[in-house]
Design an enzyme around this catalytic site. Structure first.
Site, PDB file in Angstrom:
ATOM      1  N   GLY A 154       0.818  -1.199   0.000  1.00  0.00           N
ATOM      2  CA  GLY A 154       0.000   0.000   0.000  1.00  0.00           C
ATOM      3  C   GLY A 154       0.855   1.254   0.000  1.00  0.00           C
ATOM      4  O   GLY A 154       2.057   1.212   0.281  1.00  0.00           O
ATOM      5  N   CYS A 155       0.218   2.370  -0.306  1.00  0.00           N
ATOM      6  CA  CYS A 155       0.958   3.627  -0.421  1.00  0.00           C
ATOM      7  C   CYS A 155       1.483   4.105   0.930  1.00  0.00           C
ATOM      8  O   CYS A 155       2.664   4.427   1.062  1.00  0.00           O
ATOM      9  CB  CYS A 155       0.085   4.691  -1.082  1.00  0.00           C
ATOM     10  SG  CYS A 155      -1.541   4.889  -0.332  1.00  0.00           S
ATOM     11  N   TYR A 156       0.608   4.174   1.950  1.00  0.00           N
ATOM     12  CA  TYR A 156       1.088   4.575   3.276  1.00  0.00           C
ATOM     13  C   TYR A 156       2.139   3.597   3.801  1.00  0.00           C
ATOM     14  O   TYR A 156       3.185   4.030   4.312  1.00  0.00           O
ATOM     15  CB  TYR A 156      -0.074   4.635   4.271  1.00  0.00           C
ATOM     16  CG  TYR A 156      -0.996   5.821   4.144  1.00  0.00           C
ATOM     17  CD1 TYR A 156      -0.517   7.125   4.241  1.00  0.00           C
ATOM     18  CD2 TYR A 156      -2.359   5.648   3.985  1.00  0.00           C
ATOM     19  CE1 TYR A 156      -1.380   8.216   4.172  1.00  0.00           C
ATOM     20  CE2 TYR A 156      -3.232   6.733   3.913  1.00  0.00           C
ATOM     21  CZ  TYR A 156      -2.741   8.016   4.007  1.00  0.00           C
ATOM     22  OH  TYR A 156      -3.593   9.081   3.939  1.00  0.00           O
TER      23      TYR A 156
END
Lengths: 343, 343, 343, 343
Positions: A154-156
């Site tokens: 995921g991005c985070y």
């Protein structure tokens, strides 16, 4: 060497669009199919006029099925689908002999029970969890090269894991007491017709959300625990801020030894990595320096007053946090140079 | 009751401009002088066309001296000057019998040595520090009413102190281990001709700065320590984000008792306060709900996974964090209703 | 004097919200009912947290019917409804003895055939068109004072008509060959859940739309023709730009006489108007000087090279272009000062 | 084929930075020198952290002199300098045998008297004006291939000339009565430390400037007159709007014949051009579709009500309006494919 043939499912979202933009300049890859439930039958350039006159502007979206991807002759499939849908594609695609890079959370969590705690519902293909490789190339490069199924992070999580994993592995910071604040551009919410993401409701707005148990904690704590060799629990607060793209993450971690161990561990891990830039001197990460690129910029400041180190990272949520990172995995799987199409 | 006469020094900055905007609608106050080094001789409406045709559009900036403010007949002076300049005005104004509200940091720190550690240079009027009242009306209302000299708090400090003081006083959170992340609009940097604050360099930019020892820590730790009854050290990271106005602050604090004690302490402190809104249910603070107003919105989420509470606040850095809060003090000092000109 | 009782239909849109914000500070007006189809039963402060703790924060939305507005005891109704719905409210409200200010286009066009050409469908209450007053206070002040039904002008039309009407009346510009370019903030599109108005699709976007026959041409050409004494046809291009609020309009008009006649006609028309500011010297209109206010700023530059004058205006589309202008009419109808609640 | 060696003067502005970004991906070009008065001695990646880890991140700025460019072995020089400085470089560079692409206005105007009328001061190298080629590749492709000195067009002029030249050549529109409104992103003003271009002063701001006689009219009217075969005078209003990049231009032109002639002329001129996209159907140009690319998107709408056609174009002011267009010329001069590094 002939180009590797790939198919993209869910290409009409922001992450899919970014895959198409980046792969337009990648000579070693040929996109043979793009699928979209909403856009099937239309050409890419009709849906997204920015692609008119470019390499894939005339490519037509096909129906959103695994069969269409197999029929197009794809060797590797990239899935840019919502959570909970990826297994419907991954199972038949793997059965048909394709390799799969999944951008959803479906195969990121090794423990199906943890997946179900954070995402709800029963996991539909738990037998694949043991095989799936968590697609952080800087951490799992060799496993990705050989993988049939890569679960791209995921991005985070990318913005937290890359700064923290080397420090936990080296024992430079404590596994207890870590707190993280992130801010993300609105594209992180996807291409959505919701008033909450309209221009007027976001442009002058700074707001937290998903407190205190955001879904991304599942994969973050899994990987931090592996790095620390013991269970890690962190606080994490995401915020929505008025930029299209970019994540800026700030991490508070208790120092476990000398302050110098932080820089040493980061240098040892990343000095030769093409996409991790350790900022020196008085520089701070700034999303404007990474947007549109696959770089993640990292800086750190020990704080003797509090016994903590403050770690800061900046990345483009759609590139290093999504499409670009997936292309790193794609390059590794296909035998291309890892930087092809990205640098 | 006749209107109280006030003078504003440094009225050409963003904070000064906001004072003028708000006071245009305050019937109990009459602005008799505005000073500006750069704009002396010009009318307010010439410098800031948004004031053309409004109550003070024709008011001329006078030279930036204490004498001009005294000569205009002011009873209360508001100083909106850079740090280190305020004492040049405060000393003669007090000597001339005026009361003073200072928007700089010069009189916020009780201990001159701490001021010098964080701001550099020798304090020029240390004899006033014992008398000066820290101008947080929700905390020091009675002292402000009677004060000759009020040191109005900084924008970031306001956003941290209002959530934390009641919790430390009540023992609901621990004095050790607090970490704070804030993001601020660009007006917080002042009206500056610097490339770093130009549109192109800020609009797509998210960036931390001032890590790990931002100047505002001096007043924050002073007031938190008073509330806790013991020395408090915190981590604090400010970030610059692309909005004009607004501060969003997120605080991680270890719970010292039951999670319910947090809400109870906040309700006890603020249920009757006109400008502190405690958000209930699933609401989160959002700067767009407070920009242009004197409200601060506060929410909290206990996190049993980590034993912490996450506190979040939103305010307009130029209103509750600056001009509006100063007007609260002005109203208290002048005997107006505290909400006059603000609600 | 007791406050005039008003009811607002469709108060949950941006224009309705702005009416509520402005009227919170208007002592001569009491809002006795607000209606909303989507929000009936909720309090204003629940729907729009920015109103929590303010004068009308606890006011509950009632069902969206004329009956509810009558039952609440309203004397004047303000309709902030989509085009084509206003007549359903106006007819029974007028029958019940209320006076009506309509923010839609339904009663702006004197000729039902023109309405039907531009808006489609049959006009449902053509018998009211002869009576309705076009609510531009600077042009129709006396008619508004006495009106039962006021059709408050559109946002773009206000920005063109105020600069052009005095020039056409005075014969300073030609009625032929006028072209207009406007740009508007996204709030002009309303509070809509559409991808086209999402942050990511608008923030870096400059785009025209509605070319060549935007609906607002109907009322603009009607009023320009009345001013010119002959039929006027203009070109008009609206553009969507990434601000929340504000309209900037640029007009090209052939000079019909001496260049000085332009300034003379504008000065004669507006020198004593409280909300029209004629900019002198080298100043240009800028939406940032009018946003949040009821002002319209106007400048002009004769161009001897082309024989034209360039007229430029700036207004807040939600205030002078909508809610504020409606309040001007409300004040005139209710016998308040025209500037009450607005200055 | 070995790469062509180029040097860039004034590389620290936005246009220069964009040249560096685009040329990082151009295999046929090697940058051997970059000059900057303010940054001499620093590496590109130090000044602009976004270049760290990329092809030219380690390249050091040399002193801003023609000698440095010659000494580095450059074959072609690109000048990204302010107006009035380019001749100081162009004269010695040409004398040393280099070919020159100039991004300033210094060599765009064939008539030195017109240059002096619009730009002030005496032209310093009028002997070069007859030789200089106006660098619009779609119009002057063959001349550019052979040129020693190319005057690359301004950003606004490109957005007007490409739509209008084919129509004037074909007699589809009249040479009299043309009016143009453009809006530009803030990067058009350059990297400037001025309050007027700060975030707070631009983010909510829409404003015209330079009315009625913007400098770019000199080159626009020159080229339009050449296309029309007679003198052309137009009205032109530029506006500053809150985006970093992008120009949207809207043109009103009287139809000189049948409406269909407009589309026919544009199709004949641009159907095979790689960077001009004629939008069909209901599409309008939108800067978000061209930012970061070398495309210009053009649409048109005949308006029988007024006898005009409305032409609309969108481009990135820093790419098609500056660096990208210069690279087209560079490719033509160097014998590369015109699209190299751009598509």
């Amino acid at each position: 060497m002939s180009a590797v043939k790939i198919a993209i499912a869910g290409a009409s979202g922001y992450g899919g669009e970014e895959l198409l933009r980046l792969l337009s300049g990648h000579e070693g890859v040929e996109i043979v199919a793009v699928t979209s439930r909403s856009a099937a039958g239309s050409a890419l350039g009709e849906m997204y006029p920015r692609f008119l006159g470019t390499r894939y502007g005339g490519l037509k979206f096909s129906a959103s099925t695994a069969e269409a991807m197999v029929a197009a002759g794809a060797e590797i499939a990239v899935l840019a689908l919502p959570h909970g849908l990826a297994h419907e594609f991954a199972v038949p695609l793997l059965a048909a002999g394709l390799r799969v890079i999944d951008r959803s959370a479906d195969f990121r969590i090794r423990d199906a029970a943890v997946f179900e705690e954070f995402y709800g519902g029963k996991h539909q293909a738990p037998e694949l969890l043991a095989e799936s490789v968590y697609g952080l190339p800087e951490i799992y490069r060799d496993e990705i090269k050989a993988a049939r199924l890569v679960a791209s992070p995921g991005c985070y999580p990318t913005s937290m894991l890359l700064p923290l994993i080397p420090l936990l592995r080296a024992g430079a910071v404590s596994a207890e007491g870590i707190a993280v604040s992130s801010m993300s551009g609105v594209s992180g919410a996807g291409r959505k017709a919701e008033v909450a993401y309209s221009f007027c409701e976001t442009t002058g707005s700074l707001r937290p959300y998903g407190v205190p148990k955001h879904r991304h904690l599942a994969e973050v704590e899994q990987e931090l625990s592996l790095a620390a060799g013991s269970g890690v629990r962190i606080s994490f607060t995401p915020h929505l801020v008025p930029v299209s793209r970019g994540i800026l993450t700030t991490i508070y971690a208790p120092l476990a030894g000398k302050a110098e161990a932080v820089g040493a561990a980061l240098e040892a891990a990343y000095a030769r990595e093409p996409f991790v830039r350790l900022l020196s001197g008085s520089q701070f990460p700034d999303t404007k320096n990474v947007v549109g690129t696959n770089f993640i910029d990292i800086a750190w400041r020990p704080d003797p007053r509090t016994g903590r180190v403050v770690l800061m990272s900046a990345e483009d949520n759609l590139v290093k946090g999504a499409a670009g990172q997936a292309i790193q995995s794609l390059n590794l799987m296909a035998g291309c140079r890892e930087t092809d199409g990205l640098l």
